[in-house]
Motif scaffolding. Structure first.
Motif, short mmCIF file in Angstrom:
data_model
loop_
_atom_site.label_atom_id
_atom_site.label_comp_id
_atom_site.label_asym_id
_atom_site.label_seq_id
_atom_site.Cartn_x
_atom_site.Cartn_y
_atom_site.Cartn_z
N ARG A 119 0.72 -1.32 0.06
CA ARG A 119 0.03 0.01 0.02
C ARG A 119 0.92 1.22 -0.18
NH1 ARG A 119 -5.07 -1.69 -0.30
NH2 ARG A 119 -5.79 -3.43 1.03
N ARG A 120 1.96 1.26 0.69
CA ARG A 120 3.08 2.42 0.62
C ARG A 120 3.68 2.61 -0.89
NH1 ARG A 120 4.41 0.69 5.97
NH2 ARG A 120 6.06 -0.86 5.23
N LEU A 121 3.93 1.43 -1.41
CA LEU A 121 4.45 1.76 -2.81
C LEU A 121 3.20 2.02 -3.73
CD1 LEU A 121 6.38 -1.72 -3.42
CD2 LEU A 121 7.30 0.57 -2.93
N ALA A 122 1.93 1.64 -3.52
CA ALA A 122 0.62 2.01 -4.46
C ALA A 122 0.33 3.40 -4.24
CB ALA A 122 -0.36 1.07 -4.18
N ALA A 123 0.42 3.84 -3.04
CA ALA A 123 0.16 5.50 -2.85
C ALA A 123 1.14 6.39 -3.47
CB ALA A 123 0.49 5.53 -1.22
N ARG A 124 2.59 5.99 -3.87
CA ARG A 124 3.36 6.97 -4.46
C ARG A 124 3.54 6.41 -6.11
NH1 ARG A 124 8.96 5.49 -3.75
NH2 ARG A 124 9.27 3.86 -2.77
N SER A 125 2.53 5.81 -6.65
CA SER A 125 3.02 5.31 -7.97
C SER A 125 1.73 5.28 -8.78
CB SER A 125 3.74 3.99 -7.95
OG SER A 125 2.70 3.02 -7.41
N ASP A 126 1.96 5.05 -9.96
CA ASP A 126 0.86 5.03 -10.87
C ASP A 126 0.33 3.77 -11.01
OD1 ASP A 126 0.70 7.72 -11.66
OD2 ASP A 126 2.17 7.52 -13.23
N ILE A 127 1.29 2.96 -11.03
CA ILE A 127 1.03 1.37 -11.12
C ILE A 127 2.21 0.83 -10.15
CG2 ILE A 127 2.23 1.16 -13.31
CD1 ILE A 127 0.20 -1.02 -14.11
N ALA A 476 -3.88 -3.14 -22.70
CA ALA A 476 -4.81 -4.02 -21.97
C ALA A 476 -4.40 -4.48 -20.58
CB ALA A 476 -5.11 -5.20 -22.69
N MET A 477 -2.95 -4.60 -20.35
CA MET A 477 -2.78 -4.90 -19.20
C MET A 477 -2.69 -3.59 -18.33
SD MET A 477 0.60 -7.06 -20.34
CE MET A 477 1.32 -7.59 -18.57
N ILE A 478 -2.49 -2.30 -18.68
CA ILE A 478 -2.73 -1.35 -18.08
C ILE A 478 -4.17 -0.98 -17.77
CG2 ILE A 478 -2.48 1.23 -18.13
CD1 ILE A 478 -0.09 0.95 -19.86
N ALA A 479 -5.15 -1.47 -18.49
CA ALA A 479 -6.43 -1.21 -18.21
C ALA A 479 -6.93 -2.35 -17.05
CB ALA A 479 -7.19 -1.60 -19.53
N LEU A 480 -6.31 -3.42 -17.11
CA LEU A 480 -6.68 -4.45 -16.05
C LEU A 480 -6.06 -4.03 -14.61
CD1 LEU A 480 -7.44 -7.49 -15.29
CD2 LEU A 480 -5.40 -8.09 -16.02
N ALA A 481 -4.95 -3.50 -14.70
CA ALA A 481 -4.19 -2.98 -13.43
C ALA A 481 -5.27 -1.98 -12.72
CB ALA A 481 -2.84 -2.43 -13.83
N ARG A 482 -5.73 -1.08 -13.78
CA ARG A 482 -6.57 0.16 -13.38
C ARG A 482 -7.74 -0.17 -12.77
NH1 ARG A 482 -5.17 4.64 -18.14
NH2 ARG A 482 -3.29 5.67 -16.96
N GLU A 483 -8.28 -1.44 -12.95
CA GLU A 483 -9.61 -2.15 -12.65
C GLU A 483 -9.34 -2.13 -10.96
OE1 GLU A 483 -10.74 -5.52 -14.20
OE2 GLU A 483 -10.84 -4.77 -16.06
N ASN A 484 -8.02 -2.29 -10.47
CA ASN A 484 -7.83 -2.26 -8.98
C ASN A 484 -7.69 -1.05 -8.30
OD1 ASN A 484 -4.76 -2.92 -7.22
ND2 ASN A 484 -6.93 -4.02 -6.63
N ARG A 485 -7.87 0.03 -9.21
CA ARG A 485 -7.81 1.41 -8.41
C ARG A 485 -8.89 1.61 -7.36
NH1 ARG A 485 -4.57 5.95 -10.35
NH2 ARG A 485 -4.65 4.97 -12.56
N SER A 486 -8.35 2.27 -6.50
CA SER A 486 -9.42 2.49 -5.32
C SER A 486 -8.96 3.64 -4.48
CB SER A 486 -9.47 1.41 -4.29
OG SER A 486 -8.23 1.09 -3.69
#
Length: 486
Positions: A119-127, A476-486
C-alpha cells in the motif's frame, strides 16, 4: 491505486525478466511504476540506500522502473542456511529464522507487513508491478501463503499467469493450474502470457486459442525467446551451470558453485570480458589446473560451505593452484574461507562451532549477530570503486595490515597476502567498477574491454522493454491494473 501481478505455472518460467521488461516499458511510457515481490527466497540480495536488504532481482526491477531500491519492494526475504532453516528478513532487517516447524504460521503472521509495504508503494506510484514466487499450483503451500494467491486476494490485485513453452507442456501447465486452484483463487487470474517461444508464432495459434477456450482466460501475448535476458544479472542459482565454452586463447577464471552460494551476480561483469572465460564449477568436477584466477564467492553458510569445499577436494585444487603462483580472490564468505579459522560461537549459521579455513590469508573470522549492511565507495588496486557490504562477523589478523580496500572515512577492508596473489574483501559488486575490473584483469595478464557494466544492463532493459511492446498487449494490461484502483 493500480497494480497487476505476474504469477507462474512453475519456477524459472521467466517471471522476473518479464517484470523487469514491463517496468521499463511502463517507465518509458512516462508512468511512475514501482516493482514489488511479497516474499522472495534467495541468497542473492542487494543493499538499499537506507541500509536495508532486499532480493537482488527486486533491485534490478527498481533499476528497470528508474526508481531507488527500497525495502518495501521486497518486504519478506528468506535466505536459506545450512541447517534447513532460512534467515528471515522483514523490511530489510533480520527478524530471526524460519524452518519447517514454523513456516506456515510464520508466513501467515507476515501478511500485514506485506500488505502495508504494497500500500505504501501504491500510494506513491501510478502502477505497481508485482511478481509472485514459485507457482500458485503448489496448492500444498496455499495455507498461510503470502507470495501468490494469499497476497493477490488480500490486496485484491488481478493476476496474469505466465507459462514457459520452452520446457514443454505449456497448455497443460496453464489449464491444469486453473483445474487445481480453489475457485476463488482461480477467479483472481484474468489472463495468461506464453513465454520463451522459439520459431514462428503462427505455429502456436491453435494452441493459444485452445488455452483461451479451456481456461476461459484471455491471452495477453506470446513472448519470444529474449536473448537480451542473458545481459541481466542472474537471479537463480540454476543458471550457474550454463557456462561459456573454454578457449585456450583466453584466461580462465573459475568459481566453485558452493551449496549456499550467495550474491553470485558479483561475477556478472566478468562475463562481458572477451579476453577471459568465466566458468562455474559444479560439484563433482575438479578445479581445472589451467585456471588463472580462482574466485571464492559469497556464502550464506560459510562453515558449511567450507566443509563442502573439503568434501569436493576443492581445497586440494586451490592449494595446488596457489603453489603454482595462481591468483585467488575471495568475496565475503569466500574471504573468510581463505583465512586460518572461522568461529561461530553463537550459532549464527546453525550449530555453534569452528572450522579450519584454507590458511592462505593470515586472518581469523568470528561470526556475530550484528549484520553489516551498507553501500560503500572506496579505492582498491589503485582504482576507485563502488559496491556494498553484507556480512555478519569480523575478520582480523596480520594480513589485514595490507588491506584490499580503503574508504574515505579511514576504514579499511579485506586483506592481501605478502605475495600479492591472494586477496579477500567484504565488498560485493566491485567488479562492476570498470577501472577496478581492468586492474584485476591486468594483474592476471588479461585485457579488459573497458565496457561499463551498468550501461550494458540498462541497455538490455530497454531492448527487452521494446520486445515486450511488440508482443504483449500492454495497453490491455494497464487497463486491467486500473480495475484495481481504489
Amino acid at each position: 491505486m493500480a497494480g497487476i501481478m505476474l504469477q507462474g505455472t512453475g519456477s524459472d518460467v521467466g517471471k522476473s525478466v518479464l517484470v523487469a521488461g514491463l517496468c521499463r516499458a511502463l517507465a518509458n511510457r512516462g508512468y511512475a511504476v514501482l516493482p514489488f515481490k511479497p516474499q522472495n527466497m534467495s541468497n542473492n540480495a542487494a543493499v538499499t540506500a537506507d541500509g536495508g536488504e532486499i532480493g537482488r532481482a527486486q533491485a534490478l526491477h527498481a533499476l528497470a522502473a528508474r526508481a531507488e531500491p527500497h525495502v518495501d519492494m521486497n518486504p519478506v526475504l528468506l535466505k536459506p542456511q545450512a541447517d534447513r532453516t532460512s534467515q528471515l528478513i522483514v523490511h530489510g532487517k533480520v527478524r530471526g529464522t524460519m524452518g519447517s516447524s514454523n513456516f506456515r504460521e510464520g508466513r501467515r503472521n507476515l501478511l500485514p507487513d506485506v500488505i502495508a509495504s504494497y500500500r505504501r508503494l501504491a500510494a506513491r506510484s501510478d502502477i505497481v508491478v508485482v511478481e509472485g514466487a514459485g507457482s500458485p499450483a503448489e496448492i500444498n503451500l496455499r495455507d498461510g501463503d503470502i507470495a501468490n494467491m494469499g497476497f493477490a486476494r488480500a490486496a485484491n490485485i488481478p493476476v496474469i499467469l505466465v507459462g514457459d513453452i520452452d520446457r514443454g507442456g505449456v497448455i497443460a501447465s496453464l489449464v491444469g493450474t486453473r483445474t487445481v486452484l480453489d475457485p476463488a483463487d482461480a477467479a483472481m487470474i484474468r489472463g495468461f502470457i506464453i513465454n520463451k517461444f522459439r520459431g514462428d508464432p503462427a505455429l502456436f495459434a491453435d494452441g493459444y486459442a485452445a488455452i483461451e477456450e479451456l481456461s476461459h482466460w484471455r491471452g495477453y501475448g506470446l513472448v519470444p525467446w529474449l536473448a537480451d535476458a542473458v545481459r541481466l544479472p542472474s537471479e537463480d542459482a540454476v543458471v550457474l551451470e550454463k557456462g561459456r565454452n573454454i578457449s585456450t586463447e583466453r584466461k580462465l577464471i573459475v568459481c566453485p558453485i558452493l551449496p549456499r552460494i550467495a550474491n553470485f551476480d558479483d561475477l556478472d561483469p566478468l562475463k562481458q570480458e572477451p579476453d577471459v572465460d568465466l566458468v562455474m564449477i559444479p560439484p563433482g568436477i575438479a578445479i581445472p589446473a589451467e585456471a588463472t584466477l580462482i574466485i571464492l564467492p559469497g556464502s550464506k553458510a560459510t562453515i558449511a560451505d567450507m566443509t563442502a569445499i573439503r568434501e569436493q577436494g576443492w581445497d586440494i585444487d586451490i592449494r595446488a593452484h596457489h603453489r603454482r603462483g595462481g591468483a585467488i580472490f575471495g568475496i565475503c564468505g569466500g574471504y573468510q574461507m581463505l583465512g586460518n579459522r572461522i568461529t561461530d560461537p553463537l550459532g549464527i549459521e546453525g550449530a555453534a562451532g569452528r572450522i579450519t579455513g584454507l590458511g592462505l590469508l593470515n586472518v581469523d573470522t568470528i561470526l556475530a549477530d550484528d549484520k553489516s549492511l551498507r553501500q560503500v565507495s572506496g579505492r582498491a588496486l589503485d582504482q576507485d570503486f563502488t559496491g556494498y557490504e553484507m556480512h555478519m562477523g569480523q575478520t582480523l589478523g596480520p594480513d589485514t595490515a595490507h588491506p584490499f580496500a580503503h574508504f574515505p572515512d579511514g576504514r579499511r577492508d579485506g586483506a592481501i597476502d605478502a605475495s600479492g596473489t591472494v586477496m579477500g574483501t567484504y565488498c560485493h559488486g566491485i567488479f562492476a567498477s570498470t577501472e577496478l575490473r581492468r586492474a584485476l584483469l591486468n594483474g592476471i595478464g588479461a585485457r579488459s574491454a573497458g565496457l561499463d557494466h551498468g550501461v550494458m544492463v540498462d541497455a538490455a532493459l530497454d531492448d527487452i522493454a521494446q520486445s515486450l511492446e511488440q508482443c504483449l498487449d500492454i495497453d490491455a494490461m494497464i487497463a486491467l491494473a486500473r480495475e484495481n484502483r481504489s
